[in-house]
Write a protein that holds these residues in place. Structure first.
Motif, PDB file in Angstrom:
ATOM      1  N   PRO A 123       0.811  -1.215   0.000  1.00 25.89           N
ATOM      2  CA  PRO A 123       0.000   0.000   0.000  1.00 25.89           C
ATOM      3  C   PRO A 123       0.848   1.269   0.000  1.00 25.89           C
ATOM      4  N   PRO A 124       0.385   2.281  -0.714  1.00 19.46           N
ATOM      5  CA  PRO A 124       1.097   3.565  -0.696  1.00 19.46           C
ATOM      6  C   PRO A 124       0.850   4.290   0.616  1.00 19.46           C
ATOM      7  N   ALA A 125       1.667   5.293   0.871  1.00 14.89           N
ATOM      8  CA  ALA A 125       1.466   6.130   2.049  1.00 14.89           C
ATOM      9  C   ALA A 125       0.081   6.758   1.990  1.00 14.89           C
ATOM     10  N   SER A 126      -0.549   6.854   3.149  1.00 19.28           N
ATOM     11  CA  SER A 126      -1.916   7.371   3.229  1.00 19.28           C
ATOM     12  C   SER A 126      -1.922   8.759   3.846  1.00 19.28           C
ATOM     13  N   PRO A 127      -2.755   9.668   3.324  1.00 18.77           N
ATOM     14  CA  PRO A 127      -2.859  10.997   3.954  1.00 18.77           C
ATOM     15  C   PRO A 127      -3.533  10.940   5.323  1.00 18.77           C
ATOM     16  N   ASP A 128      -4.158   9.810   5.642  1.00 17.76           N
ATOM     17  CA  ASP A 128      -4.797   9.636   6.954  1.00 17.76           C
ATOM     18  C   ASP A 128      -4.281   8.338   7.572  1.00 17.76           C
ATOM     19  N   PRO A 129      -3.000   8.321   7.966  1.00 17.54           N
ATOM     20  CA  PRO A 129      -2.403   7.073   8.428  1.00 17.54           C
ATOM     21  C   PRO A 129      -2.859   6.678   9.822  1.00 17.54           C
ATOM     22  N   ALA A 130      -2.873   5.364  10.058  1.00 13.47           N
ATOM     23  CA  ALA A 130      -3.191   4.865  11.399  1.00 13.47           C
ATOM     24  C   ALA A 130      -1.975   4.905  12.307  1.00 13.47           C
ATOM     25  N   TYR A 131      -0.795   5.162  11.726  1.00 10.18           N
ATOM     26  CA  TYR A 131       0.475   5.091  12.473  1.00 10.18           C
ATOM     27  C   TYR A 131       1.378   6.156  11.868  1.00 10.18           C
ATOM     28  N   ALA A 132       1.805   7.127  12.661  1.00 11.76           N
ATOM     29  CA  ALA A 132       2.621   8.209  12.114  1.00 11.76           C
ATOM     30  C   ALA A 132       3.398   8.886  13.229  1.00 11.76           C
ATOM     31  N   SER A 133       4.353   9.695  12.816  1.00 13.70           N
ATOM     32  CA  SER A 133       5.081  10.603  13.700  1.00 13.70           C
ATOM     33  C   SER A 133       5.420  11.811  12.856  1.00 13.70           C
ATOM     34  N   ASP A 134       5.903  12.871  13.475  1.00 11.06           N
ATOM     35  CA  ASP A 134       6.263  14.064  12.711  1.00 11.06           C
ATOM     36  C   ASP A 134       7.350  13.746  11.683  1.00 11.06           C
ATOM     37  N   ASP A 135       8.304  12.904  12.057  1.00 13.45           N
ATOM     38  CA  ASP A 135       9.370  12.548  11.117  1.00 13.45           C
ATOM     39  C   ASP A 135       8.815  11.788   9.919  1.00 13.45           C
ATOM     40  N   TRP A 136       7.918  10.819  10.180  1.00 13.19           N
ATOM     41  CA  TRP A 136       7.318  10.082   9.064  1.00 13.19           C
ATOM     42  C   TRP A 136       6.483  11.012   8.182  1.00 13.19           C
ATOM     43  N   LEU A 137       5.712  11.901   8.790  1.00 13.06           N
ATOM     44  CA  LEU A 137       4.875  12.812   8.003  1.00 13.06           C
ATOM     45  C   LEU A 137       5.724  13.745   7.150  1.00 13.06           C
ATOM     46  N   ALA A 138       6.886  14.135   7.659  1.00 14.35           N
ATOM     47  CA  ALA A 138       7.779  14.997   6.879  1.00 14.35           C
ATOM     48  C   ALA A 138       8.306  14.281   5.638  1.00 14.35           C
ATOM     49  N   ALA A 139       8.345  12.959   5.690  1.00 14.10           N
ATOM     50  CA  ALA A 139       8.841  12.168   4.557  1.00 14.10           C
ATOM     51  C   ALA A 139       7.706  11.628   3.695  1.00 14.10           C
ATOM     52  N   PHE A 140       6.498  12.172   3.859  1.00 13.04           N
ATOM     53  CA  PHE A 140       5.333  11.600   3.178  1.00 13.04           C
ATOM     54  C   PHE A 140       5.510  11.541   1.662  1.00 13.04           C
ATOM     55  N   ASP A 141       5.931  12.645   1.047  1.00 13.57           N
ATOM     56  CA  ASP A 141       6.041  12.671  -0.420  1.00 13.57           C
ATOM     57  C   ASP A 141       7.002  11.608  -0.929  1.00 13.57           C
ATOM     58  N   GLU A 142       8.125  11.449  -0.234  1.00 18.76           N
ATOM     59  CA  GLU A 142       9.086  10.441  -0.655  1.00 18.76           C
ATOM     60  C   GLU A 142       8.509   9.025  -0.476  1.00 18.76           C
ATOM     61  N   CYS A 143       7.845   8.806   0.666  1.00 19.26           N
ATOM     62  CA  CYS A 143       7.300   7.474   0.944  1.00 19.26           C
ATOM     63  C   CYS A 143       6.104   7.146   0.067  1.00 19.26           C
ATOM     64  N   ALA A 144       5.426   8.162  -0.474  1.00 18.45           N
ATOM     65  CA  ALA A 144       4.300   7.911  -1.369  1.00 18.45           C
ATOM     66  C   ALA A 144       4.760   7.445  -2.743  1.00 18.45           C
ATOM     67  N   ALA A 145       6.050   7.605  -3.032  1.00 15.64           N
ATOM     68  CA  ALA A 145       6.553   7.249  -4.359  1.00 15.64           C
ATOM     69  C   ALA A 145       6.908   5.769  -4.487  1.00 15.64           C
ATOM     70  N   ILE A 146       7.172   5.113  -3.364  1.00 14.99           N
ATOM     71  CA  ILE A 146       7.538   3.691  -3.376  1.00 14.99           C
ATOM     72  C   ILE A 146       6.898   3.006  -2.180  1.00 14.99           C
ATOM     73  N   PRO A 147       6.694   1.693  -2.243  1.00  6.93           N
ATOM     74  CA  PRO A 147       6.144   1.014  -1.066  1.00  6.93           C
ATOM     75  C   PRO A 147       7.176   0.918   0.046  1.00  6.93           C
ATOM     76  N   THR A 148       6.746   1.186   1.260  1.00  6.87           N
ATOM     77  CA  THR A 148       7.625   1.062   2.427  1.00  6.87           C
ATOM     78  C   THR A 148       7.380  -0.248   3.167  1.00  6.87           C
ATOM     79  N   THR A 149       6.178  -0.788   3.019  1.00  7.71           N
ATOM     80  CA  THR A 149       5.765  -1.973   3.771  1.00  7.71           C
ATOM     81  C   THR A 149       5.189  -3.031   2.834  1.00  7.71           C
ATOM     82  N   LEU A 150       5.571  -4.268   3.088  1.00  9.59           N
ATOM     83  CA  LEU A 150       5.010  -5.432   2.408  1.00  9.59           C
ATOM     84  C   LEU A 150       4.081  -6.138   3.388  1.00  9.59           C
ATOM     85  N   ILE A 151       2.833  -6.380   2.978  1.00  7.31           N
ATOM     86  CA  ILE A 151       1.861  -7.060   3.832  1.00  7.31           C
ATOM     87  C   ILE A 151       1.501  -8.397   3.200  1.00  7.31           C
TER      88      ILE A 151
END
Length: 261
Positions: free
Chosen positions: A221-249
């Motif tokens: 799944p791509p990064a979500s604008p309404d994540p269930a799990y986040a921090s300020d550091d993760w939110l600051a990297a949102f654009d980069e994380c939206a470009a590639i998958p960070t998690t395999l489920i």
């Protein structure tokens, strides 16, 4: 394992202070939508037995317990489990929390209807050997829901200069088949570092089959604008994380009957 315990105990207070995990949803990883959106869990019924591996502060087990499941959850960190127990008590829920490394934990065969793990298996030296053990704990028809770091994410962010002088960030992965380990130093500077390791998707698929499970869903799944799990550091990297998958489920099921010879 001592290095893992030391690390997670050392960051537990800071992690709780800076990380926001939605207790009203089941989470799969940083910046991802939760179960309300992804719909990956099997049908849940009161009285089902569930096991969470590497539970951290126990939010997912608490979420399942609210739905009437009998939940067991393990983690290597006493400090994180202290938060988990306090949150379960405050919610009036009974969750059996135990301090144990995944490698040391054992359960009788066919003990659980559901086994979950969110971003714990990447810290194991041999996750596929543990996957085979977990498969034995599932009852026939039971489900494993496992999220782990995606192999394309364990690389290095690099800055690329565009023709117009603007800057674009991208992920450099030297070798997909041997992704770079995410090495983390101890917060107090003492002891060995720990590492998060990614594995090719084909390795996970083959390990699931070797464990006698059937892969039902594979999600990136791509990064979500309404994540269930986040921090300020993760939110600051949102654009980069939206470009590639960070998690395999991975969602796998144990067959209700042995496969035909």
């Amino acid at each position: 394992m001592e290095a893992q315990r030391h690390y997670w105990n050392g960051i537990a207070g800071m992690y709780r202070a800076i990380t926001r995990i939605d207790a009203d949803d089941f989470h799969y990883g940083p910046l991802l939508a939760g179960e309300r959106t992804l719909r990956l869990l099997p049908p849940l019924r009161p009285g089902m037995d569930a096991l969470e591996l590497g539970c951290g502060e126990g939010q997912n087990s608490i979420w399942l317990a609210r739905r009437g499941l009998r939940c067991t959850a393990i983690d290597i960190s006493e400090a994180q489990l202290a938060y988990a127990r306090a949150d379960a008590r405050a919610a009036g829920l009974a969750v059996a929390f135990h301090r144990a490394a995944i490698e040391d934990y054992d359960a009788p065969e066919a003990s659980f209807d559901l086994v979950t793990s969110s971003h714990a298996f990447e810290f194991l030296d041999d996750p596929f050997a543990q996957l085979a053990r977990v498969a034995r704990w599932l009852r026939p028809g039971g489900t494993l829901v496992l999220s782990t770091v995606h192999p394309v994410y364990n690389g290095e962010w690099v800055s690329l200069e565009n023709d117009d002088g603007t800057e674009t960030w991208g992920r450099f992965l030297p070798n997909y088949f041997h992704p770079v380990a995410d090495v983390r130093e101890q917060p107090d500077g003492h002891g060995d570092p720990i590492a998060s390791r990614a594995w090719p998707i084909s390795a996970w698929f083959n390990a699931i089959r070797a464990a006698g499970l059937v892969l039902q869903r594979l999600e990136e799944p791509p990064a979500s604008p309404d994540p269930a799990y986040a921090s300020d550091d993760w939110l600051a990297a949102f654009d980069e994380c939206a470009a590639i998958p960070t998690t395999l489920i991975l969602v796998a099921r144990k067959p209700a009957s042995p496969p035909a010879p």
